[in-house]
Write a protein that holds these residues in place. Structure first.
Motif, short mmCIF file in Angstrom:
data_model
loop_
_atom_site.label_atom_id
_atom_site.label_comp_id
_atom_site.label_asym_id
_atom_site.label_seq_id
_atom_site.Cartn_x
_atom_site.Cartn_y
_atom_site.Cartn_z
N PHE A 103 0.83 -1.20 0.00
CA PHE A 103 0.00 0.00 0.00
C PHE A 103 0.87 1.25 0.00
N ASN A 121 -7.21 5.48 2.62
CA ASN A 121 -7.26 5.12 4.03
C ASN A 121 -6.08 4.21 4.36
N THR A 125 -7.03 0.99 6.70
CA THR A 125 -7.73 -0.15 6.10
C THR A 125 -7.12 -0.56 4.76
N THR A 161 -7.24 0.92 1.87
CA THR A 161 -8.20 1.08 0.77
C THR A 161 -7.90 2.38 0.02
N TYR A 162 -8.15 2.33 -1.26
CA TYR A 162 -7.88 3.47 -2.14
C TYR A 162 -8.93 3.48 -3.23
N LYS A 163 -9.58 4.61 -3.39
CA LYS A 163 -10.57 4.77 -4.45
C LYS A 163 -10.21 6.01 -5.24
N ASP A 170 -11.67 0.89 -7.21
CA ASP A 170 -11.80 0.67 -5.77
C ASP A 170 -10.82 -0.45 -5.42
N LYS A 196 -8.44 -2.57 -2.56
CA LYS A 196 -8.30 -2.96 -1.15
C LYS A 196 -7.20 -4.01 -1.05
N GLU A 231 -5.69 -6.71 1.50
CA GLU A 231 -6.02 -7.46 2.71
C GLU A 231 -4.89 -8.43 3.03
N THR A 249 -0.36 -10.60 0.90
CA THR A 249 -1.46 -9.70 0.55
C THR A 249 -2.38 -10.32 -0.49
N SER A 284 -4.86 -8.61 -3.02
CA SER A 284 -5.23 -7.32 -3.57
C SER A 284 -6.48 -7.48 -4.42
N LYS A 285 -7.51 -6.69 -4.10
CA LYS A 285 -8.76 -6.74 -4.85
C LYS A 285 -9.01 -5.37 -5.46
#
Length: 156
Positions: A20, A72, A75, A77-79, A98, A100, A102, A109, A111-112
């Motif tokens: 990230f 963020n 979390t 997350t990136y949009k 979008d 994320k 995880e 990781t 990655s989605k």
């Protein structure tokens, strides 16, 4: 307006925080260094990198502008939304992403990334165009991953 959405998933042995930081938070510094022939520069033309900022990416063959909708670091997350440049045309209004990161059971990781393409009228993208876009994103992901594996002290 047409809407096409799809999700891709990739795995890595690198922890989510490192991927990230490297691929999202510090991408404006790292990507031009890793891919100098492809990415000439990345700069913020509005904001400081947080939500509401606009990032301009100058490629060897053109430029794109992204509006950051959410970032963020807790979390992972990136949009963001592609609002101008390559990929935007009289047929495509905008493209939203979008992302994320995880954690996986092995400490790596998952990655989605969900991509949503908003088209004008009844325009439909060809499968080859979608595949080419997916391959470009995966290639960038792999370049960052390879850098992090080779440099275990980077972005810790």
């Amino acid at each position: 307006m047409g809407v096409l959405s799809y999700t891709d998933e990739h795995t890595s042995s690198v922890p989510p925080a490192r991927i990230f930081k490297a691929s999202i938070v510090d991408s404006h510094n790292l990507m031009p260094k890793l891919l100098p022939d492809a990415i000439k520069s990345i700069s913020f033309i509005k904001g400081d990198g947080g939500a509401g900022s606009i990032k301009e990416i100058n490629f060897a063959g053109g430029l794109v502008k992204h509006q950051i909708d959410e970032l963020n670091e807790k979390t992972f997350t990136y949009k963001y939304t592609l609002i101008e440049g390559e990929g935007i045309s009289d047929k495509i209004e905008k493209v939203s992403y979008d992302i994320k990161f995880e954690g996986s059971a092995d400490g790596g990781t998952i990655s989605k990334m969900t991509t949503t393409i908003y088209t004008h009228g009844d325009f439909e993208l060809k499968e080859e165009e979608l595949k080419a876009g997916k391959e470009k994103v995966l290639a960038l992901y792999k370049v960052v991953e390879a850098y992090l594996l080779k440099n275990p002290d980077a972005y810790v």
